[in-house]
Design a protein around this motif. Sequence first.
Motif: not given
Length: 151
Positions: A16-30, A34-40, A47-54
């Motif tokens: 989880a990255i960006g605002l999605t990570a901030a939400w995990v840390w409790g510093t964002a309300r949502h 889309p949800l933001r994440c990075s590969t490892i 090429a075609n991620p699941a809907p609602g995820i970047a």
Amino acid sequence: MRLAALAPWLGEKYVAIGLTAAWVWGTARHPGSPLRCSTIGRRRPPANPAPGIAVHEHSLTPDDFIRIGDGRVTTRTRTLCDLLRSPTPLTHAERVACRLLLLQHPGGTPAMRAALDAGGRRYRRIATARLHELTGCDIGGSAPARAPGSD
């Protein structure tokens, strides 16, 4: 619990990255849409991620994220750096998350400035200007702030 709630989208392969990570840390309300994440490990995003995820491909080192249960999230410092370095204007939710993450940052603004300086040069001026704007204080040693997008 928040990271566990993201498990259907992140699984074992993403961080989880960006605002999605901030939400995990409790510093964002949502977690953002889309949800933001990075590969490892420099894996290419699908090429075609699941809907609602970047899915992005960031150069994450093992020190840039932590594992909580089966999920992974960027550290608070990396999350704040990523938000400040964003090439797009910060949303209200991202600004609030940045302020709250900065309040939680050990060493405060000087330590955050050092973290930005230790990172890559890309978007450093934008990040420094945003940090200055968020804190309203001189964070030293940089050229005058330039408008986002001028780098």
